[in-house]
Design a protein around this motif. Structure first.
Motif, short mmCIF file in Angstrom:
data_model
loop_
_atom_site.label_atom_id
_atom_site.label_comp_id
_atom_site.label_asym_id
_atom_site.label_seq_id
_atom_site.Cartn_x
_atom_site.Cartn_y
_atom_site.Cartn_z
N VAL A 39 0.60 27.81 19.97
CA VAL A 39 -0.53 28.58 20.68
C VAL A 39 -1.61 27.87 20.48
O VAL A 39 -2.37 27.19 20.37
N ALA A 40 -1.83 27.76 18.89
CA ALA A 40 -2.86 27.14 17.90
C ALA A 40 -3.22 25.62 18.72
O ALA A 40 -4.11 25.03 18.46
N LYS A 41 -2.07 24.73 18.50
CA LYS A 41 -2.08 23.93 19.42
C LYS A 41 -2.66 23.71 20.28
O LYS A 41 -3.61 22.40 20.51
N LYS A 42 -2.64 24.42 21.16
CA LYS A 42 -2.87 24.64 22.31
C LYS A 42 -4.07 24.73 22.76
O LYS A 42 -4.76 24.74 24.35
N MET A 43 -4.47 25.48 21.64
CA MET A 43 -5.96 25.83 21.21
C MET A 43 -7.22 24.55 21.16
O MET A 43 -7.98 24.18 20.16
N ASN A 44 -6.17 23.57 20.70
CA ASN A 44 -6.33 21.96 20.33
C ASN A 44 -6.96 22.56 18.87
O ASN A 44 -8.22 21.44 18.64
N LEU A 45 -6.55 23.15 17.83
CA LEU A 45 -6.64 23.28 16.92
C LEU A 45 -6.18 21.86 16.24
O LEU A 45 -4.85 21.52 16.77
N ASP A 46 -6.26 21.40 15.08
CA ASP A 46 -5.96 20.54 14.28
C ASP A 46 -4.30 21.00 13.45
O ASP A 46 -4.66 22.51 13.11
N LEU A 47 -3.72 20.45 12.80
CA LEU A 47 -2.94 20.44 11.81
C LEU A 47 -3.28 21.24 10.74
O LEU A 47 -2.75 22.15 10.05
N GLU A 48 -4.68 20.49 9.86
CA GLU A 48 -5.01 21.02 8.53
C GLU A 48 -5.04 22.61 8.52
O GLU A 48 -4.90 23.33 8.39
N GLN A 49 -6.27 22.67 9.82
CA GLN A 49 -6.47 23.88 10.54
C GLN A 49 -5.43 24.92 10.64
O GLN A 49 -5.79 25.90 10.25
N ILE A 50 -4.48 24.90 11.12
CA ILE A 50 -3.50 25.49 11.33
C ILE A 50 -3.05 26.03 9.82
O ILE A 50 -2.50 26.84 10.31
N LYS A 51 -2.48 24.77 9.31
CA LYS A 51 -1.93 25.36 8.28
C LYS A 51 -2.63 26.43 7.23
O LYS A 51 -2.40 27.40 6.84
N TRP A 52 -4.17 25.87 7.38
CA TRP A 52 -5.02 26.81 6.85
C TRP A 52 -5.06 28.66 7.03
O TRP A 52 -4.90 29.47 6.48
N LEU A 53 -4.79 28.69 8.58
CA LEU A 53 -4.47 29.70 9.06
C LEU A 53 -3.23 30.58 9.08
O LEU A 53 -2.88 31.58 8.87
N LEU A 54 -2.15 29.39 8.68
CA LEU A 54 -0.61 29.87 8.48
C LEU A 54 -0.85 31.06 6.86
O LEU A 54 -0.25 31.48 7.37
N GLN A 55 -1.42 30.17 6.17
CA GLN A 55 -1.61 30.08 4.77
C GLN A 55 -2.40 31.56 4.92
O GLN A 55 -2.32 32.84 4.36
N VAL A 56 -3.44 31.59 5.95
CA VAL A 56 -3.97 33.01 5.40
C VAL A 56 -3.55 34.34 6.22
O VAL A 56 -3.05 35.03 5.38
N THR A 57 -2.91 34.14 7.31
CA THR A 57 -1.60 35.33 7.51
C THR A 57 -0.30 35.45 6.74
O THR A 57 -0.17 36.68 7.24
N ALA A 58 -0.09 34.58 6.39
CA ALA A 58 1.39 34.83 5.11
C ALA A 58 0.73 35.69 3.90
O ALA A 58 1.06 36.64 3.48
N THR A 59 -0.55 34.96 3.87
CA THR A 59 -1.06 36.10 2.68
C THR A 59 -2.09 36.73 2.51
O THR A 59 -2.32 37.82 1.39
#
Length: 133
Positions: free
Chosen positions: A51-71
């Motif tokens: 979904v994040a890639k469909k929003m054209n977010l880059d992988l660094e942003q996605i990684k950061w968002l995954l960390q935020v959601t996990a913690t």
């Protein structure tokens, strides 16, 4: 799950799974036979990434968002995600505006070129793009 099972369930190629693992977007453990083993949470993470890639977010942003959601809490996640999505929306609106301007220029150009007279003579300025600017 083995990598082939994750690929079958998610549609994400094994090469991409390995790449995501190198970037720490997903994790696996190694079985005694050396095969990668993924937990069931990997499918949810892959869905998030998709979904994040469909929003054209880059992988660094996605990684950061995954960390935020996990913690983080839902509030922290919302507060982190909101400005990222707002910025992305502004970028998309700017792109749409530029594309609308390009569309209008192309439509005017097409109409202009269609009115150029038939002639075996060298093209005169009436058919050139500079007449539209």
């Amino acid at each position: 799950m083995r990598i082939s099972e994750v690929t079958a369930h998610s549609g994400v190629p094994a090469t991409t799974l390995r790449y995501y693992e190198q970037l720490d977007l997903i994790t696996s453990t190694r079985a005694s036979n050396g095969y990668r083993e993924y937990g069931p949470e990997v499918l949810e993470r892959l869905s998030f990434i998709s979904v994040a890639k469909k929003m054209n977010l880059d992988l660094e942003q996605i990684k950061w968002l995954l960390q935020v959601t996990a913690t983080g809490t839902c509030t922290n996640t919302r507060d982190a995600l909101h400005p990222v999505l707002a910025d992305r929306l502004r970028e998309v609106k700017d792109s749409i505006r530029r594309l609308e301007e390009l569309k209008a220029l192309l439509e005017r150009s097409l109409e202009h070129v269609a009115t150029c007279p038939d002639s075996s003579e060298p093209c005169q300025s009436e058919c050139a793009f500079k007449a539209l600017i």
